[in-house]
Scaffold this motif. Sequence first.
Motif, mmCIF file in Angstrom:
data_model
loop_
_atom_site.group_PDB
_atom_site.id
_atom_site.type_symbol
_atom_site.label_atom_id
_atom_site.label_comp_id
_atom_site.label_asym_id
_atom_site.label_seq_id
_atom_site.Cartn_x
_atom_site.Cartn_y
_atom_site.Cartn_z
ATOM 1 N N LYS A 51 0.849 -1.194 0.000
ATOM 2 C CA LYS A 51 0.000 0.000 0.000
ATOM 3 C C LYS A 51 0.889 1.250 0.000
ATOM 4 C CE LYS A 51 -0.447 0.283 5.049
ATOM 5 N NZ LYS A 51 -1.362 0.360 6.202
ATOM 6 N N PRO A 52 0.537 2.334 -0.632
ATOM 7 C CA PRO A 52 -0.773 2.655 -1.227
ATOM 8 C C PRO A 52 -0.930 2.222 -2.681
ATOM 9 C CG PRO A 52 0.632 4.570 -1.323
ATOM 10 C CD PRO A 52 1.438 3.493 -0.653
ATOM 11 N N ASN A 77 -4.938 1.452 -0.852
ATOM 12 C CA ASN A 77 -4.291 1.732 0.428
ATOM 13 C C ASN A 77 -4.622 0.666 1.471
ATOM 14 O OD1 ASN A 77 -2.517 3.518 1.793
ATOM 15 N ND2 ASN A 77 -4.235 4.332 2.983
#
Length: 593
Positions: free
Chosen positions: A222-223, A249
């Motif tokens: 993530k993101p 995310n």
Amino acid sequence: MGLSHSSSYHSSHVRSVTEYGPVILEPHSEIYPRLPICEFMGYDNKSYSPQFELFVQSYQALYDRPCDDTRSYYQVVALHALPFKAYDGVTGGVHEYRNETDWIKGRYGGYCHHGDVLFQPWHRPYLLLIESLLINEAKRIALQYPDNEREKYVEAANKLRHPYWDWAAEEAIKGIPDAFTEVEFEINTPKGIEKVRNPLKSYILPVDLSYPLEKGRNPTDKPHYKIPGLDRNPFTPAGYPTIRYPSPNYEDQYHLLNLNMTIYNPTVFRPGYYQTFHIDNYLHFSNNALRSNGKELGELLTAHPIPKLIGYSHFASIETTHDAFHFVAGGPGGHMSYADITAYDPLFFFHHVFVDRIFALWQAIFPDSWVPENISVNGTHTLEKYSVINEHTDLTPFRKSKTKFWTASDIRYIEKLGYTYPELMKFKGQDRKKLQAYVLAYYKPDRLYGRRFFAKLTIEECKLVGSYVIKVFVDLKNATAETPITSPHFAGLVAVRRKPRGGATYFVGSVDITAAMDRLGIRTQSHDYFYDVDPKTGLLNPKAIFDVKNDINIVACYLNGTGISPKEAGVEKVEVYSLQHDDVDPNFLVENS
């Protein structure tokens, strides 16, 4: 309790248990109802607040137990599937699942039964286990309250039962309840009013779940997280939570879940369970795999190789509609969508308590039909594929003593287990037809009942490794995987949850296309039975109203939206049936397989 039906589990099938001792599952000593979650939370009535406050703290207490403790949340959810290891020392002896050899054969590595007549009976003691552990924690916590509150909380702990979310109710079209989305709850604890983490939103993994994938496909990316390929389960590293509709995310996207609830509640969930309560035979009602009749069962058990199984009717089983909700609840990449990791999301238990309620209502309406002898197509951690199963088969790993296990015969009557449901209390002692009328009215989807039209799909499982859906559109020849489900042409879907590799298994999925026909102005009410509908089978003349071959459009796709051809997805046949639903002949389901 009918315990005399239980078989003795051979001692060689049980390893020595952990230092915590064997988990002996006992019924509750008193009968109290399992309640819908919104009532339980006290949105309109605070009378259940002490139970809810204890419930929240008890869930967290199970989360906090060491993950090698057989009474911890981790151990309880892990027995359902991954990591495919023995729970509480229950192995199956020479029949124990071995991943290095059994996976390729198509055998399931968890203890749960899917696609056979023990699907719902197995989940009943499973729910009783998590419920019993929560009650034990609640009783312990209740004793910690100050003297002036202790009695109220001790009473609440005694009455505590696991609530459910009725996702097929008309009000569920609004989306998932706040109980599963709020980050914190403000509740009264033994220390006073406190804000606590909401344990119903997610479970934080204490250890890695599944295996790391290629770069970009893990939560640690993530993101820029991307939904993983569908030939493997998503990876959840230790310290990360379960997820629903993960964003780049790695955060929940509840707006997508709620959008899908508005679509699938009226098109799949309500019609599915409305159909279920027209089925009076347990074999047809119980699961999503096709089953043979009595004669063919005998041939099946002696045949080599295993022949195809034939199916009954186009009506939805309890398991078929249950499968569809798993996809809608988890979404692409969400834990609920994948059979191997689904139980880690706490929403799983609220979902399955609801399915148990459907089971209990069906039992009350059709009390004389019960588990017949049949076969386990997928196998389990302790049961080989194609083993004979019946109401006396051990529901491992649920012990009622050190050497004996619960069976379907033992769990048939829920009041003997110490719980009930509000509708069963309301109609207790009355004609069961009144209960059936109430349930049918409650789940009746729309004004178009009774003349209904159903697209019936015969599907071969195990064609693909990975979960996917088969969408049905009406009169939209250019429909693709990108066509939105908000299209007026969208009628519904059939969910195919991930199955192990192995021999062919066939099942029937049905989609009610009536509402879509109505939206498109295709006639639904007036028919010349001599030309349009076979009066015996209900099978629609393929060109009576529209061209079934060309105007019933099948679109298959993986959970990440990647399209698949219907042939690749295992769709072997598409038919359309029509019948006056509320006046259906009770023999229709058997005569028109």
